[in-house]
Design a protein around this motif. Sequence first.
Motif, PDB file in Angstrom:
ATOM      1  N   LYS A  47    -122.433-106.764  45.082  1.00  0.00           N
ATOM      2  CA  LYS A  47    -122.046-107.918  45.897  1.00  0.00           C
ATOM      3  C   LYS A  47    -120.582-108.283  45.659  1.00  0.00           C
ATOM      4  CE  LYS A  47    -125.129-111.040  44.810  1.00  0.00           C
ATOM      5  NZ  LYS A  47    -125.912-112.298  44.806  1.00  0.00           N
ATOM      6  N   LEU A  48    -120.181-108.266  44.398  1.00  0.00           N
ATOM      7  CA  LEU A  48    -118.791-108.624  44.092  1.00  0.00           C
ATOM      8  C   LEU A  48    -117.822-107.591  44.663  1.00  0.00           C
ATOM      9  CD1 LEU A  48    -118.961-109.946  40.423  1.00  0.00           C
ATOM     10  CD2 LEU A  48    -119.259-111.169  42.567  1.00  0.00           C
ATOM     11  N   CYS A  49    -118.152-106.320  44.497  1.00  0.00           N
ATOM     12  CA  CYS A  49    -117.280-105.273  45.043  1.00  0.00           C
ATOM     13  C   CYS A  49    -117.183-105.389  46.561  1.00  0.00           C
ATOM     14  CB  CYS A  49    -117.806-103.892  44.651  1.00  0.00           C
ATOM     15  SG  CYS A  49    -117.678-103.517  42.892  1.00  0.00           S
ATOM     16  N   ALA A  50    -118.314-105.684  47.197  1.00  0.00           N
ATOM     17  CA  ALA A  50    -118.325-105.816  48.654  1.00  0.00           C
ATOM     18  C   ALA A  50    -117.557-107.040  49.126  1.00  0.00           C
ATOM     19  CB  ALA A  50    -119.769-105.887  49.154  1.00  0.00           C
ATOM     20  N   SER A  51    -117.283-107.974  48.224  1.00  0.00           N
ATOM     21  CA  SER A  51    -116.584-109.205  48.594  1.00  0.00           C
ATOM     22  C   SER A  51    -115.070-109.102  48.444  1.00  0.00           C
ATOM     23  CB  SER A  51    -117.086-110.370  47.730  1.00  0.00           C
ATOM     24  OG  SER A  51    -118.466-110.580  47.904  1.00  0.00           O
ATOM     25  N   VAL A  52    -114.602-108.086  47.730  1.00  0.00           N
ATOM     26  CA  VAL A  52    -113.176-108.008  47.405  1.00  0.00           C
ATOM     27  C   VAL A  52    -112.317-107.940  48.664  1.00  0.00           C
ATOM     28  CG1 VAL A  52    -111.395-106.580  46.341  1.00  0.00           C
ATOM     29  CG2 VAL A  52    -113.529-107.012  45.119  1.00  0.00           C
ATOM     30  N   GLU A  97    -119.495-119.063  44.922  1.00  0.00           N
ATOM     31  CA  GLU A  97    -119.690-118.722  46.329  1.00  0.00           C
ATOM     32  C   GLU A  97    -118.890-117.477  46.694  1.00  0.00           C
ATOM     33  OE1 GLU A  97    -118.912-120.745  50.728  1.00  0.00           O
ATOM     34  OE2 GLU A  97    -118.955-121.995  48.921  1.00  0.00           O
ATOM     35  N   LEU A  98    -119.507-116.600  47.487  1.00  0.00           N
ATOM     36  CA  LEU A  98    -118.877-115.372  47.954  1.00  0.00           C
ATOM     37  C   LEU A  98    -118.875-115.355  49.477  1.00  0.00           C
ATOM     38  CD1 LEU A  98    -120.688-112.833  45.570  1.00  0.00           C
ATOM     39  CD2 LEU A  98    -118.417-113.843  45.245  1.00  0.00           C
ATOM     40  N   PRO A  99    -118.076-114.485  50.089  1.00  0.00           N
ATOM     41  CA  PRO A  99    -118.094-114.393  51.556  1.00  0.00           C
ATOM     42  C   PRO A  99    -119.472-113.982  52.070  1.00  0.00           C
ATOM     43  CG  PRO A  99    -116.188-113.251  50.647  1.00  0.00           C
ATOM     44  CD  PRO A  99    -117.068-113.597  49.494  1.00  0.00           C
ATOM     45  N   GLY A 100    -119.727-114.295  53.337  1.00  0.00           N
ATOM     46  CA  GLY A 100    -120.983-113.885  53.960  1.00  0.00           C
ATOM     47  C   GLY A 100    -122.184-114.653  53.459  1.00  0.00           C
ATOM     48  N   ASP A 101    -121.993-115.927  53.106  1.00  0.00           N
ATOM     49  CA  ASP A 101    -123.097-116.777  52.633  1.00  0.00           C
ATOM     50  C   ASP A 101    -123.787-116.194  51.405  1.00  0.00           C
ATOM     51  OD1 ASP A 101    -122.717-118.657  54.689  1.00  0.00           O
ATOM     52  OD2 ASP A 101    -123.890-117.430  56.087  1.00  0.00           O
ATOM     53  N   ILE A 145    -108.465-100.691  56.767  1.00  0.00           N
ATOM     54  CA  ILE A 145    -109.166-101.727  56.007  1.00  0.00           C
ATOM     55  C   ILE A 145    -108.779-103.130  56.460  1.00  0.00           C
ATOM     56  CG2 ILE A 145    -109.389-102.774  53.714  1.00  0.00           C
ATOM     57  CD1 ILE A 145    -109.173-100.001  52.522  1.00  0.00           C
ATOM     58  N   PHE A 146    -107.479-103.356  56.633  1.00  0.00           N
ATOM     59  CA  PHE A 146    -107.001-104.719  56.857  1.00  0.00           C
ATOM     60  C   PHE A 146    -106.593-105.012  58.303  1.00  0.00           C
ATOM     61  CE2 PHE A 146    -106.090-103.958  52.296  1.00  0.00           C
ATOM     62  CZ  PHE A 146    -106.908-104.949  51.775  1.00  0.00           C
ATOM     63  N   GLY A 147    -106.571-103.988  59.154  1.00  0.00           N
ATOM     64  CA  GLY A 147    -106.255-104.225  60.557  1.00  0.00           C
ATOM     65  C   GLY A 147    -104.799-104.510  60.825  1.00  0.00           C
ATOM     66  N   ALA A 148    -103.933-104.208  59.888  1.00  0.00           N
ATOM     67  CA  ALA A 148    -102.488-104.417  60.051  1.00  0.00           C
ATOM     68  C   ALA A 148    -101.770-103.436  59.141  1.00  0.00           C
ATOM     69  CB  ALA A 148    -102.106-105.852  59.693  1.00  0.00           C
ATOM     70  N   LYS A 149    -100.495-103.235  59.397  1.00  0.00           N
ATOM     71  CA  LYS A 149     -99.705-102.343  58.555  1.00  0.00           C
ATOM     72  C   LYS A 149     -99.092-103.131  57.394  1.00  0.00           C
ATOM     73  CE  LYS A 149     -98.441 -99.044  62.197  1.00  0.00           C
ATOM     74  NZ  LYS A 149     -99.180 -97.910  61.613  1.00  0.00           N
TER      75      LYS A 149
END
Length: 623
Positions: free
Chosen positions: A115-120, A75-79, A192-196
């Motif tokens: 798909k895998l790269c987009a899930s990292v 299973e990967l993110p985003g169904d 990318i992560f929304g935080a420092k």
Amino acid sequence: MALKPTEEFTDEDDANLYKNAWNSFGISDVMLARFPEYKALKGKGSKFTVWEKREIKFWHYLAWFDPDFLRGSVELPGDMSCDLSDLVEEQDGKFYLRKKITERDCNRIIAEAFKLCASVVPIHRELMYNPETYEGQIEIITTPYYHPILPLIYSTNSARICQPGTPLPTEFSYPEDASAQVAKAIAFYEDIFGAKPYGFWPAEGAVSEDIVKIMVENNILWMATGDGVLSKSTPAGLPVYQPYRVDSDKVFGDNDPSDAMAVVFRNTELSDKIGFKYQLKTGEEAADDFIRSVIRFASPDEDRLLTVILDGENAWEWYRLDNDGKQFLNALYRKLSKLTREGKVITVTTAEYILGNPKRNVPPHPVSSMREIEPLWPGSWINANFDTWLGEPEENTAWEYLLTARRELEKSGIPRPEPASFSPPEGTKQFYAYRAWEEMYAAEGSDWFWWYGADQGAPGGDEPFDDAFRSHILGVYEFAKKAGAEVEVPNFPSILIGTPSTGGGTMAQSGNMVSVLFTCDATSVDVPDAIYIVGDKPELASWTPNKVKMHDDGTNGDEKSGDGIWSIEIKFPENTSVQYKYTNSGKIGVWSPGEEFPVANRQIFVRDDGSGKMLIRDTFGKM
């Protein structure tokens, strides 16, 4: 090529597929053995049919997938999910094709990889530890944007401390570039992560006192390096199982928290067990050994922090008895979880250890409470110095190229963009100015210098790295011209010694000749006859010692007769790399008596000081 119909492959495509240095068989023997059909294709070597070439490009991708994806659905993110078990089947730990591979299968393998790269990023973002809410499992850190050796960008002369006697290039010293590399990395991370980030791995664990201020100014809480740096820092004899405080001043005992941060040190024993020692063990055997090694450090009297840092891309592909290290990792996490429940070994992120986590009963360990290191030894996790990137003739020539381009960029008047800013609209002068600086920052990256010199060699040859480095250097000039600067674009030949038309790494920029005055202080040695100079140029007898005699008689550039300082004035083309050393009163062709560093040579890069001259001051036997 994976998406291109194989029957349309050109000779160039074929060369890229299985002939060139970096081809589709560039995979470890351990991994290749797990795919017998792939291995058989490599063994054939050439004269592949269209069908076989299609399989080669398919295997090129499939062999790098985690074995879990080959065994069933994950299973990967985003169904989403990834399942390649309809393409291969496992027999006795090896994978075989279930069907004849089609172009559609090759297209699919690219889509699955995408798909895998987009899930990292989504997976890691979901698992990130938040020190404010005490939620999350992992801490994600970053590194200077283009992976430069930060202390050397600050000043290449920092190597004088950790590499005494090593020939160094003309000083490259741009602290503002070092700061920009850090600020750019933080801006990218935040986007990318929304935080420092809280933590930093300086590229190759390269640290120095100088870069602490840059880290603190960018609100970095902690950084990491190798334990070899700890062993050479002051005070001596500090244990590796504690973090330490470093600050930007040069005063021991100053506990001002505003300019301080923590530094942790890689435990080489534990890290190298995973990276290099467990390749011939089963997963359970390796996990048991690792746990025993960790428990040896336990103490009932104090908290201790063990830092394990892997040379990440190298470990798992060499695990012969454990495909991808899966059994080891699962066993290790299972055993660590049990020890955590028992309160014997607590797994923490570094920020969690420093700031504390009441939800997990992890007390805070503030930076102000840590023992101070003053000064922090300049060096990397490799050899506790910088000799992988600086000191050999090729490496030093690369630094000279870099300095030439950096000076021209500054001279051009093109303003430096804000490090945290993003690219302006393409085609504008602002865009080209931005790109000129980006090319400069990219050329400062460490990997170019890694492959120069005799200490490292790429399996496919060093030429691709040499080409890439020089393309970035030339990119500085090309984009600067498009931004409106009036700059002359030099020719930067290959730096690799022995490459045609290198001229030893000489830039063919102009016909300007520079009068170089070599002076050698020999007052501390007995000189029966004279001091001689020898080097890699015809003017220096092309490495035939005791032919080119220096002067201590007030002539030929010598300032004062009989003062023990020997001199000679020789003209070289500007931007020439010159290697040389001195000998003392020997016979022609005989090196002894000479300077006591037979392997290393002195090196200069000929630069006009503005008057058509260049002065070199050396001391016999010392570099």
